[in-house]
Design a protein around this motif. Structure first.
Motif, PDB file in Angstrom:
ATOM      1  N   TYR A  42       0.838  -1.208   0.000  1.00  0.00           N
ATOM      2  CA  TYR A  42       0.000   0.000   0.000  1.00  0.00           C
ATOM      3  C   TYR A  42       0.873   1.258   0.000  1.00  0.00           C
ATOM      4  CZ  TYR A  42      -3.517   3.366   1.701  1.00  0.00           C
ATOM      5  OH  TYR A  42      -4.350   4.457   1.854  1.00  0.00           O
ATOM      6  N   ASN A  62      -3.483   6.173  -4.474  1.00  0.00           N
ATOM      7  CA  ASN A  62      -4.483   5.258  -3.931  1.00  0.00           C
ATOM      8  C   ASN A  62      -5.782   5.456  -4.710  1.00  0.00           C
ATOM      9  OD1 ASN A  62      -5.914   4.687  -0.577  1.00  0.00           O
ATOM     10  ND2 ASN A  62      -6.026   3.501  -2.451  1.00  0.00           N
ATOM     11  N   ALA A  80      -6.704   6.791   3.699  1.00  0.00           N
ATOM     12  CA  ALA A  80      -5.707   7.324   2.766  1.00  0.00           C
ATOM     13  C   ALA A  80      -5.130   8.642   3.285  1.00  0.00           C
ATOM     14  CB  ALA A  80      -6.324   7.517   1.388  1.00  0.00           C
TER      15      ALA A  80
END
Length: 327
Positions: free
Chosen positions: A180, A186, A205
């Motif tokens: 990630y 994202n 996020a």
């Protein structure tokens, strides 16, 4: 006496939830029923189907219902039911996320264009994956595609194979894979495309200091800006797609915004948008710590009923975030 009902305990079970509400309303000692479900932006369809029956039952027994939701659009789902009041906590998921998030890494050594985490395979997410493959972008991202609760969709390009990252065996929405932090953008498939709603996906996020783009309802990025967050319009995205009402066109425009950075220096781009990333995280924490963003009713109940309720319903995590703000 106040009765509490936690809809997640009934998990899409129409009979169970409606029976619990009717039992609480008809209890002779009940004066108010609180249905605490602010993780969701709308009540389940089966509650809406029974709302007039429940409203008449409330009137008969002189009981009121408070239905707690998170609804950024501030829709009133019960305006035709005098005994059912909608209590809106628009930023509940910001508190919910801040209380549970498990940040284990920092954004460094970015080696892929994007990361996109998908638990349930909703149709719009299927189309997003199909278009990412159409533009040969799947190989440029870190993707979690678990195919849970898959909706019917005919793929033209994507092979629809399960894709697992290093944490998916214990996915909880608040723990993130190492990958990630190695993807630049994202891509966030928000929980709904029907109305503007921010879940732990968006707030996660922001707290993880990630630049992001959202597949959600039209106007979702404008709403973020209205709330005081900064968009990444200088170096990353043209947000004209945010106004596009047609879902298919909006998805294509989002994918094109991703594609244009395929040959960029990802780490240099991240440095350029870092001031806005830092602003957004600081701003979110300010919103969370602003007492005005917690409904007054919550403060009224907090010292007794709500505190006990959290312990019973596994909401104790939110206690750590709210207690210092309220007290």
């Amino acid at each position: 006496m106040i009765e509490f009902i936690f809809p997640w305990k009934h998990l899409d079970n129409e009979t169970s939830l409606i029976a619990a509400v009717k039992e609480a309303v008809t209890n002779t000692s009940t004066t108010k029923v609180i249905i605490f479900n602010p993780e969701e932006h709308e009540p389940p369809w089966y509650f809406q189907r029974h709302r007039h029956i429940i409203n008449r039952l409330c009137k008969k027994h002189k009981v009121t219902i408070e239905y707690w939701l998170q609804n950024i659009a501030e829709e009133d789902f019960f305006e035709d039911c005098a005994s059912i009041n909608h209590i809106n906590w628009p930023l509940f998921c910001a508190y919910y996320t801040a209380a549970q998030i498990n940040i284990t890494e920092t954004v460094t050594d970015i080696d892929r264009l994007f990361v996109c985490l998908n638990h349930r395979a909703h149709k719009e997410r299927c189309e997003l994956m199909d278009q990412l493959e159409n533009f040969n972008l799947v190989k440029n991202g870190y993707i979690s595609w678990l195919k849970k609760d898959a909706e019917k969709f005919t793929f033209k390009y994507f092979l629809n194979k399960k894709m697992v990252l290093d944490y998916d065996s214990h996915q909880d929405g608040f723990t993130f894979p190492v990958q990630y932090y190695n993807g630049l953008i994202n891509i966030i498939p928000e929980s709904t495309i029907k109305t503007i709603d921010f879940s732990e996906k968006t707030f996660g996020a922001i707290l993880n200091e990630k630049p992001f783009i959202i597949l959600g309802a039209p106007g979702i990025h404008k709403k973020l800006k209205d709330l005081g967050f900064k968009l990444f319009d200088e170096y990353l995205f043209d947000y004209s797609f945010d106004k596009e009402p047609d879902l298919h066109k909006r998805i294509n425009l989002i994918v094109k915004e991703i594609r244009k950075h395929r040959s960029s220096d990802y780490n240099e781009l991240y440095k350029k948008v870092l001031p806005k990333i830092k602003h957004n995280k600081t701003h979110l924490l300010k919103l969370i710590n602003n007492k005005k963003n917690i409904p007054k009713q919550f403060e009224e109940y907090y010292d007794n009923q709500f505190q006990d309720y959290f312990k019973r319903a596994d909401f104790k995590y939110i206690d750590n975030v709210t207690k210092d703000i309220i007290n």
